[in-house]
Write a protein that holds these residues in place. Structure first.
Motif, PDB file in Angstrom:
ATOM      1  N   ALA A 134      62.086  32.757  10.352  1.00  0.00           N
ATOM      2  CA  ALA A 134      61.014  31.765  10.268  1.00  0.00           C
ATOM      3  C   ALA A 134      59.949  32.261   9.302  1.00  0.00           C
ATOM      4  CB  ALA A 134      60.414  31.523  11.642  1.00  0.00           C
ATOM      5  N   THR A 135      59.450  31.366   8.466  1.00  0.00           N
ATOM      6  CA  THR A 135      58.454  31.745   7.476  1.00  0.00           C
ATOM      7  C   THR A 135      57.085  31.138   7.739  1.00  0.00           C
ATOM      8  OG1 THR A 135      59.200  29.913   6.062  1.00  0.00           O
ATOM      9  CG2 THR A 135      60.212  32.080   5.700  1.00  0.00           C
ATOM     10  N   LEU A 136      57.055  29.997   8.429  1.00  0.00           N
ATOM     11  CA  LEU A 136      55.795  29.307   8.667  1.00  0.00           C
ATOM     12  C   LEU A 136      55.980  28.329   9.814  1.00  0.00           C
ATOM     13  CD1 LEU A 136      52.886  29.059   7.438  1.00  0.00           C
ATOM     14  CD2 LEU A 136      53.749  27.086   6.142  1.00  0.00           C
ATOM     15  N   ALA A 137      54.915  28.101  10.575  1.00  0.00           N
ATOM     16  CA  ALA A 137      54.975  27.130  11.669  1.00  0.00           C
ATOM     17  C   ALA A 137      53.674  26.342  11.715  1.00  0.00           C
ATOM     18  CB  ALA A 137      55.226  27.838  13.000  1.00  0.00           C
ATOM     19  N   ARG A 138      53.779  25.093  12.176  1.00  0.00           N
ATOM     20  CA  ARG A 138      52.619  24.210  12.287  1.00  0.00           C
ATOM     21  C   ARG A 138      52.704  23.453  13.602  1.00  0.00           C
ATOM     22  NH1 ARG A 138      55.054  24.166   7.598  1.00  0.00           N
ATOM     23  NH2 ARG A 138      56.489  22.536   8.279  1.00  0.00           N
ATOM     24  N   VAL A 139      51.559  23.264  14.233  1.00  0.00           N
ATOM     25  CA  VAL A 139      51.493  22.411  15.420  1.00  0.00           C
ATOM     26  C   VAL A 139      51.296  20.981  14.935  1.00  0.00           C
ATOM     27  CG1 VAL A 139      50.228  21.888  17.537  1.00  0.00           C
ATOM     28  CG2 VAL A 139      50.557  24.277  16.835  1.00  0.00           C
ATOM     29  N   PRO A 175      54.058  45.041  15.769  1.00  0.00           N
ATOM     30  CA  PRO A 175      54.666  43.786  16.219  1.00  0.00           C
ATOM     31  C   PRO A 175      54.921  42.835  15.053  1.00  0.00           C
ATOM     32  CG  PRO A 175      52.333  43.877  16.808  1.00  0.00           C
ATOM     33  CD  PRO A 175      52.700  45.236  16.292  1.00  0.00           C
ATOM     34  N   ASN A 176      56.066  42.193  15.069  1.00  0.00           N
ATOM     35  CA  ASN A 176      56.408  41.205  14.049  1.00  0.00           C
ATOM     36  C   ASN A 176      55.788  39.858  14.424  1.00  0.00           C
ATOM     37  OD1 ASN A 176      58.055  43.093  12.642  1.00  0.00           O
ATOM     38  ND2 ASN A 176      59.711  42.702  14.092  1.00  0.00           N
ATOM     39  N   ASP A 177      54.460  39.804  14.365  1.00  0.00           N
ATOM     40  CA  ASP A 177      53.734  38.650  14.899  1.00  0.00           C
ATOM     41  C   ASP A 177      53.058  37.801  13.836  1.00  0.00           C
ATOM     42  OD1 ASP A 177      51.706  40.344  14.128  1.00  0.00           O
ATOM     43  OD2 ASP A 177      50.896  40.671  16.140  1.00  0.00           O
ATOM     44  N   ALA A 178      53.512  37.908  12.579  1.00  0.00           N
ATOM     45  CA  ALA A 178      52.883  37.130  11.507  1.00  0.00           C
ATOM     46  C   ALA A 178      52.949  35.635  11.787  1.00  0.00           C
ATOM     47  CB  ALA A 178      53.547  37.459  10.169  1.00  0.00           C
ATOM     48  N   LEU A 179      54.053  35.180  12.364  1.00  0.00           N
ATOM     49  CA  LEU A 179      54.192  33.747  12.665  1.00  0.00           C
ATOM     50  C   LEU A 179      53.153  33.309  13.690  1.00  0.00           C
ATOM     51  CD1 LEU A 179      56.135  31.380  11.881  1.00  0.00           C
ATOM     52  CD2 LEU A 179      57.289  31.832  14.045  1.00  0.00           C
ATOM     53  N   SER A 199      49.724  33.263  12.079  1.00  0.00           N
ATOM     54  CA  SER A 199      49.557  32.142  11.159  1.00  0.00           C
ATOM     55  C   SER A 199      49.252  30.849  11.900  1.00  0.00           C
ATOM     56  CB  SER A 199      50.816  31.965  10.301  1.00  0.00           C
ATOM     57  OG  SER A 199      51.892  31.426  11.053  1.00  0.00           O
ATOM     58  N   LEU A 200      49.674  30.784  13.152  1.00  0.00           N
ATOM     59  CA  LEU A 200      49.375  29.622  13.991  1.00  0.00           C
ATOM     60  C   LEU A 200      47.973  29.689  14.594  1.00  0.00           C
ATOM     61  CD1 LEU A 200      52.809  29.280  15.816  1.00  0.00           C
ATOM     62  CD2 LEU A 200      51.689  27.456  14.516  1.00  0.00           C
ATOM     63  N   ILE A 224      58.717  24.184  12.273  1.00  0.00           N
ATOM     64  CA  ILE A 224      58.925  25.561  11.843  1.00  0.00           C
ATOM     65  C   ILE A 224      59.754  25.588  10.571  1.00  0.00           C
ATOM     66  CG2 ILE A 224      59.732  27.851  12.534  1.00  0.00           C
ATOM     67  CD1 ILE A 224      59.701  25.318  15.244  1.00  0.00           C
ATOM     68  N   ASP A 225      59.212  26.176   9.530  1.00  0.00           N
ATOM     69  CA  ASP A 225      59.973  26.410   8.306  1.00  0.00           C
ATOM     70  C   ASP A 225      60.768  27.690   8.458  1.00  0.00           C
ATOM     71  OD1 ASP A 225      58.798  24.164   7.207  1.00  0.00           O
ATOM     72  OD2 ASP A 225      57.276  25.303   6.100  1.00  0.00           O
ATOM     73  N   THR A 226      62.063  27.614   8.161  1.00  0.00           N
ATOM     74  CA  THR A 226      62.923  28.793   8.209  1.00  0.00           C
ATOM     75  C   THR A 226      63.676  28.908   6.897  1.00  0.00           C
ATOM     76  OG1 THR A 226      65.032  27.853   8.990  1.00  0.00           O
ATOM     77  CG2 THR A 226      63.285  28.182  10.646  1.00  0.00           C
ATOM     78  N   THR A 227      64.331  30.035   6.699  1.00  0.00           N
ATOM     79  CA  THR A 227      65.129  30.227   5.491  1.00  0.00           C
ATOM     80  C   THR A 227      66.346  29.318   5.467  1.00  0.00           C
ATOM     81  OG1 THR A 227      66.206  32.089   6.616  1.00  0.00           O
ATOM     82  CG2 THR A 227      64.387  32.607   5.109  1.00  0.00           C
TER      83      THR A 227
END
Length: 312
Positions: free
Chosen positions: A85-90, A235-239, A242-243, A97-100
């Motif tokens: 996953a690269t980006l997410a939006r509510v 932690p891999n918490d960038a997603l 970003s939210l 969720i944008d993914t590869t």
């Protein structure tokens, strides 16, 4: 970007196909929810040949556990999408969720992206990570009972790791490495329990025929059979960040906040496993995945009730 299943929004998208994510997917799939798991295929424990302390699976290779888990969840209709996953939006009461692999839409999102281990920069350590160099006494202590155990410090807190490992062997060597120098009281406690202190700067981990044989420190080699150390946990918490998920600072860095059910501060977004809990080993992650799945399903039930048409 292509939208995956545009006309059929999933109930839940789970980012991360490790023990926590797959455990949540299993429970939600059995609850007849439409579930998609986005799996990057890079589990934290991939270098380890075996996992231990997991009831019913002690000694099983961790990748084999995940393979079994994927087969099980697919059997309940869960869809697994390779990618990250690269980006997410509510949006619209749910999440996009944008993914590869494309864009996913879901009513709820569970983030189970784990963490990364940042190791000390000592030659040989990364090459042996998960095998001859490990972190968890409860995962690997039994396999090295009565061995010569070397503890390479990454902070003064490493003294606790050395004291804990004394439970498995009376031949523990503590390397302060100019980072974890014990104060006089801590040094006395180490010596009183027979833990040897090797002062100086660690230059490298010595490896012979793909096995740890010693630690090079200040021009000489100290023989050891295994290395325990404490990596920096990222932690891999960038997603999640970003939210706009809130976080808190603590002695082990900054971590995204969750409640007892894994709910973040972002509406419709949960998190589970190492991405929000550094203590979540495989057993804990399996349990938390099932727990969070129940909370997500209960939330969806409330939404289903609210959306049900009035009886005429």
């Amino acid at each position: 970007m292509e939208i995956i299943a545009e006309t059929d929004r999933a109930d839940v998208v789970i980012i991360g196909g490790g023990p926590a994510g797959l455990s949540a997917a299993l429970s939600l799939g059995r609850a007849r929810r439409r579930v998609v798991v986005v799996d990057g295929g890079r589990p934290r424990n991939a270098p380890a040949p075996h996992m231990h302390g997991v009831l019913g699976h002690d000694g099983l290779p961790p990748l084999e556990l995940l393979e079994k888990g994927r087969r099980e969840v697919v059997g309940y209709g869960v869809r697994i999408v390779p990618g990250t996953a690269t980006l997410a939006r509510v949006v619209d009461g749910g999440v996009e969720i944008d993914t590869t692999a494309g864009t996913l839409r879901a009513r709820r999102l569970v983030v189970a992206t784990g963490l990364a281990d940042e190791l000390p920069d000592n030659p040989g350590l990364r090459e042996q990570w998960g095998r001859g160099a490990v972190v968890c006494p409860y995962c690997d202590g039994w396999e090295h009972r009565d061995d010569v155990i070397g503890v390479i410090a990454t902070s003064p807190e490493s003294v606790r790791q050395a004291q804990l490992l004394r439970q498995w062997s009376d031949r523990v060597v503590y390397f302060p490495n100019a980072i974890g120098e014990p104060d006089p009281e801590a040094a006395d406690a180490l010596v009183r329990r027979g833990i040897r202190i090797e002062h100086g700067t660690v230059a490298a981990v010595q490896i012979v025929e793909d096995e740890v044989t010693g630690v090079e420190v200040d021009g000489h080699t100290v023989p050891v059979d295994v290395i325990f150390t404490g990596p920096t946990l990222r932690p891999n918490d960038a997603l999640l960040r970003s939210l706009g998920a809130t976080s808190s600072d603590g002695p082990n860095g900054s971590w995204v906040d969750i409640d007892a059910d894994g709910r973040t501060s972002v509406p419709g977004v949960w998190a589970v496993g190492n991405v929000v809990d550094l203590r979540a080993n495989v057993s804990v992650s399996l349990g938390l995945g099932a727990l969070i799945a129940g909370a997500v399903n209960a939330d969806l039930v409330l939404a289903d009730i609210a959306a049900a048409p009035a009886v005429q």
